[in-house]
Design an enzyme around this catalytic site. Structure first.
Site, PDB file in Angstrom:
ATOM      1  CD  GLU B  54      -1.756  -2.348   1.632  1.00 14.71           C
ATOM      2  OE1 GLU B  54      -0.580  -2.575   1.993  1.00 14.71           O
ATOM      3  OE2 GLU B  54      -2.669  -3.196   1.700  1.00 14.71           O
ATOM      4  CG  PHE B 116     -10.005  -9.992  10.832  1.00 14.17           C
ATOM      5  CD1 PHE B 116      -8.776 -10.343  11.379  1.00 14.17           C
ATOM      6  CD2 PHE B 116     -10.145 -10.007   9.452  1.00 14.17           C
ATOM      7  CE1 PHE B 116      -7.707 -10.704  10.566  1.00 14.17           C
ATOM      8  CE2 PHE B 116      -9.081 -10.372   8.635  1.00 14.17           C
ATOM      9  CZ  PHE B 116      -7.860 -10.720   9.193  1.00 14.17           C
ATOM     10  CG  MET B 479      21.593  13.045   4.386  1.00 14.48           C
ATOM     11  SD  MET B 479      22.725  14.265   3.708  1.00 14.48           S
ATOM     12  CE  MET B 479      21.822  14.831   2.273  1.00 14.48           C
TER      13      MET B 479
HETATM   14  C1  LIG Z   1      11.746   6.411   6.082  1.00 17.38           C
HETATM   15  C2  LIG Z   1      13.000   7.105   6.464  1.00 17.38           C
HETATM   16  N1  LIG Z   1      13.803   6.548   7.391  1.00 17.38           N
HETATM   17  C3  LIG Z   1      14.957   7.178   7.730  1.00 17.38           C
HETATM   18  C4  LIG Z   1      15.325   8.355   7.163  1.00 17.38           C
HETATM   19  C5  LIG Z   1      16.601   9.056   7.579  1.00 17.38           C
HETATM   20  N2  LIG Z   1      17.522   9.156   6.441  1.00 17.38           N
HETATM   21  C6  LIG Z   1      17.628  10.264   5.690  1.00 17.38           C
HETATM   22  S1  LIG Z   1      18.699  10.115   4.445  1.00 17.38           S
HETATM   23  C7  LIG Z   1      19.103   8.545   4.908  1.00 17.38           C
HETATM   24  C8  LIG Z   1      20.114   7.761   4.157  1.00 17.38           C
HETATM   25  C9  LIG Z   1      19.671   7.413   2.794  1.00 17.38           C
HETATM   26  O1  LIG Z   1      20.570   6.485   2.280  1.00 17.38           O
HETATM   27  P1  LIG Z   1      20.483   6.036   0.782  1.00 17.38           P
HETATM   28  O2  LIG Z   1      19.103   5.687   0.423  1.00 17.38           O
HETATM   29  O3  LIG Z   1      21.500   5.002   0.526  1.00 17.38           O
HETATM   30  O4  LIG Z   1      20.821   7.369  -0.016  1.00 17.38           O
HETATM   31  P2  LIG Z   1      22.174   8.242   0.019  1.00 17.38           P
HETATM   32  O5  LIG Z   1      22.053   9.231   1.119  1.00 17.38           O
HETATM   33  O6  LIG Z   1      23.318   7.311   0.227  1.00 17.38           O
HETATM   34  O7  LIG Z   1      22.190   8.907  -1.307  1.00 17.38           O
HETATM   35  C10 LIG Z   1      18.374   8.174   6.041  1.00 17.38           C
HETATM   36  C11 LIG Z   1      18.500   6.882   6.721  1.00 17.38           C
HETATM   37  C12 LIG Z   1      14.416   8.896   6.217  1.00 17.38           C
HETATM   38  N3  LIG Z   1      14.644  10.066   5.622  1.00 17.38           N
HETATM   39  N4  LIG Z   1      13.291   8.243   5.873  1.00 17.38           N
END
Ligand SMILES: Cc1ncc(C[n+]2csc(CCOP(=O)(O)OP(=O)(O)O)c2C)c(N)n1
Lengths: 180, 565
Positions: B54, B116, B479
């Protein structure tokens, strides 16, 4: 600086609206000191009266968020000075001290309270007023061990000579017609 | 109109058709089965996309809405189906995306009995919906649906959730539909006050260093042309928020770039040089303002905004203009003098030169070994003639993509701004492709976020959607790792990923793809992806510990933007 504000909200009568309104406060960690909801003079339109202690700036923002809710017709905020307001309190006091002396009677007279009911075990006293007044009476009566005490939420009216809501609804209708 | 007898479920579908709905994203289950049964007879009229989760459905609906300008429609069953769409609803709320979500609910006699798959989705979704309503009786369906569409799409758009009990789906009614055009308690917009326009025009005409900040409100309000005319007439440089991106072509000479935390150097530092800020359709998010008390310190502020609750919420407006962005800009254009601000614009150019030297060159034309996210984005943008729709997930790759992808057309940038929802990208890209079937849709996703909604590869494959998926794989939650490096002494606490073979996974779903890790193969790889007929997955192995710069650290002023580590 935080002070008391009275927020008056006119709404349509929709289930769930109470939550919609209260979460606006809880989300910002604002405590609701008092809340009263009832039908207004206009059938189908409900009025919420909410008392909070906040800064004026934050109160304005909160009122903005409340007005944004789809089923809210209008929200206002006022300081205590701008409104006439009352709360009602009920006190259940044991009957024996009444037989023993006239202290309770004198307290009731002085406070402008009244006795609603007398039974073999207790009397029920009613007082309307501001919170300080109903609280003061509680403390005085409590020397006789108040058995139960309840205070209502606040009800409040502006000092305006007329009820503005019906006018407002008329204006709203023509305004909405003017939008394309 | 003559009424005809139908079931509640049929009435629901007929109402959607009355509103011009042609695409629904959804997932069935017990409490919404009558609706799905009714849908069976409308296969020609409306395309229902069965997602794999979903969350995929709701993000799909968001992607669809963002590129098409029409409301996104999402179906889910009660209980877990409904709770699974909550993230997307919250995302749509904060990013002002029109959605009409229909959830099934247990039959009304069972409400409140812990039946349910009963969950109080109306109660739960109150803080994240513009409006929600539970229908317990079939007769209510047409009117409530009409209101739902009106509320979702008018004024500042947002998500609406309608919870439909099973007995209402089975019940019968005489179907008659009338579109909703007003609701007594709801003021979608107010008339723009000509006095305020005059006051604003005066400030604009006398300002020495004015700066326009534009946001999503330009796109939502279809005010792109007016924005451009206003900029051209006044000669005022304009910077964008994340969600304002693509409203003004990248190459417009007065487009000075991105605001905020990972925005461009010029618009950030010069915010504090400006003597006038003209904010249009934006809400001064903290990622844009940095430290509020040191924001726009020398500027008067004109704030044009349809949502009165945004005025003075974060930044005090000297001249608030409440109303529709298109109408307000039209009036402003008529009231301002023609002007030029060459010296002021030159200051942005100077900042650009600094940023070019410190950041752009390294990001876009790296000479060191190891691929950068920037070069992937640059080449992809070039090879799609800057005409693609860019959909991103959340993280470093998102910021890099927003910074370097170029745009010619509005509604071409789909990203999760306010909520920063990882897992948004892949399903939103599929929704975007449904919303803009003739465009190239490029999804840029991190290796972390890809795995949050990777199952939607199945939906993409089943519908043979030609989405071009680029996974920028740094084997990190990049990030978060960057923050750990910069602010937590490089303590990489639970941010390293052991990833699966993404290409094999894609192939398992029937989606072609390959991995590229060498610079000399990058261009060809991107070309191959674009030329591929159908969906394609390109995994790019990038430098593991590259960072996104510039950066305004949390709590710092926009003046204190950092250009390099
Ligand atoms: C649902 C969710 N959980 C946690 C975060 C915190 N968060 C922000 S950026 C990030 C890392 C993202 O990693 P990736 O998808 O590998 O992308 P990159 O930053 O390496 O380009 C996280 C964990 C978020 N924004 N959304």
């Amino acid at each position: 600086m935080k002070k008391e504000f009275i927020i008056s909200i006119y709404t349509e009568n929709h289930i769930g609206l109470l939550t919609r309104v209260t979460v606006i406060f809880t989300r910002r960690k604002i405590n609701i000191d008092s809340l009263t909801v009832s039908e207004s003079a206009i059938p189908g339109v409900f009025k919420f009266t909410i008392v909070i202690k906040e800064t004026q700036a934050q109160t304005m923002k909160v009122v903005g968020q409340i007005e944004k809710q789809i089923d809210v017709l209008k929200a206002f905020f006022h300081t205590n000075e701008e409104m006439i307001f009352q709360e009602i309190a009920l006190y259940k006091v044991p009957i024996d001290p009444i037989y023993e002396s006239d202290t309770i009677e004198r307290i009731v007279r002085k406070a402008g309270a009244r006795i609603l009911e007398i039974t073999k075990e207790f009397v029920i006293i009613e007082k309307t007023g501001h919170k300080e007044d109903t609280q003061a009476l509680f403390e005085e009566l409590n020397q006789f061990k108040v058995m139960q005490f309840i205070r209502s939420g606040r009800v409040a009216l502006t000092r305006d000579p007329i009820e503005r809501l019906s006018e407002f609804l008329k204006e709203r209708d023509s305004f909405l017609d003017s939008l394309d | 109109m003559t009424a005809k007898k139908v079931t509640g479920s049929q009435a629901l579908i007929l109402s959607l058709l009355e509103e011009g709905v042609d695409t629904i994203f959804g997932y069935p289950g017990g409490a919404i089965m009558p609706v799905y049964d009714a849908l069976y007879d409308f296969k020609k009229e409306v395309n229902h996309i069965l997602t794999r989760h979903e969350q995929g459905a709701v993000h799909g609906a968001q992607g669809y809405a963002r590129v098409s300008g029409k409301p996104g429609i999402c179906f889910a069953t009660s209980g877990p189906g409904a709770t699974n769409i909550m993230t997307g609803i919250a995302d749509a709320m904060i990013d002002s995306t029109p959605l009409v979500c229909i959830t099934g609910q247990v039959a009304s006699p069972l409400l409140g009995t812990d039946a349910f798959q009963e969950s109080d989705i109306v109660g739960m979704s109150i803080p994240v919906t513009k409006w929600n309503y539970q229908i317990t009786c079939a007769e209510e369906i047409p009117e409530v649906l009409a209101q739902a569409f009106y509320i979702a799409t008018s004024g500042r758009p947002g998500p609406v959730l309608i919870d439909l009990t099973k007995d209402a789906q089975f019940g019968e009614l005489d179907f008659e539909y009338e579109k909703c055009t007003k609701i007594r308690s709801y003021v979608p917009e107010t008339h723009v006050d000509p006095q305020q326009i005059k006051a604003a025009a005066e400030l604009i005409d006398t300002a020495k260093k004015p700066l326009i900040l534009f946001g999503h409100g330009i796109i939502i309000g279809h005010a792109e042309e007016e924005l451009k005319t206003f900029i051209d007439k006044t000669g005022i440089p304009a910077a964008w928020t994340l969600l304002g991106l693509s409203a003004l072509p990248t190459e417009h000479e007065l487009n000075v770039g991105m605001l905020g935390m990972h925005g461009n150097y010029g618009p950030n530092v010069l915010t504090n040089e400006a003597d006038l800020i003209i904010a249009v359709g934006m809400r001064f998010d903290d990622r844009v303002t940095g430290k509020v008390s040191e924001y726009a310190t020398n500027a008067k502020v004109i704030h044009i905004e349809i949502d009165p609750a945004e005025i003075n919420k974060i930044i005090k407006a000297d001249v608030p203009i409440i109303g529709d962005s298109k109408k307000a800009l039209k009036m402003l254009i008529a009231n301002v003098a023609e002007n030029k601000h060459d010296d002021w614009v030159a200051e942005f150019k100077k900042c650009d030169a600094t940023e070019n030297e410190k950041v752009w060159q390294k990001d876009l034309y790296p000479t060191k070994p190891g691929l950068t996210m920037g070069e992937v984005i640059r080449i992809t943008s070039e090879k799609t003639n800057h005409e693609a729709i860019l959909v991103t997930d959340v993280g470093q790759h998102q910021m890099i993509a927003q910074r370097y992808f170029k745009f010619k057309n509005s509604r071409s940038n789909v990203t999760s701004g306010g909520l920063g929802t990882m897992g948004f990208g892949l399903p939103a890209s599929m929704g975007a492709q449904f919303g803009a079937p003739d465009k190239t849709v490029v999804a840029v996703i991190g290796d972390g976020g890809f795995q949050m909604t990777i199952q939607e590869l199945g939906t993409i494959a089943q519908n043979n959607l030609p989405v071009k998926i680029i996974v920028l794989n740094n084997n990190f939650l990049g990030m978060v790792r960057q923050w750990q490096e910069m602010f937590f002494e490089k303590r990489y606490s639970f941010t390293e990923l052991q990833n699966p073979n993404f290409i094999m996974i894609g192939k398992g779903f029937g989606i072609d793809g390959h991995t590229v890790s060498e610079r000399e193969n990058l261009e060809d790889s991107i070309q191959k992806m674009i030329d591929h007929d159908g969906p394609y997955l390109l995994e790019v192995t990038i430098e593991q510990e590259d960072n996104v710069f510039p950066m305004v650290p949390t709590g710092a002023s926009v003046s204190d933007i950092i250009l390099e580590a």
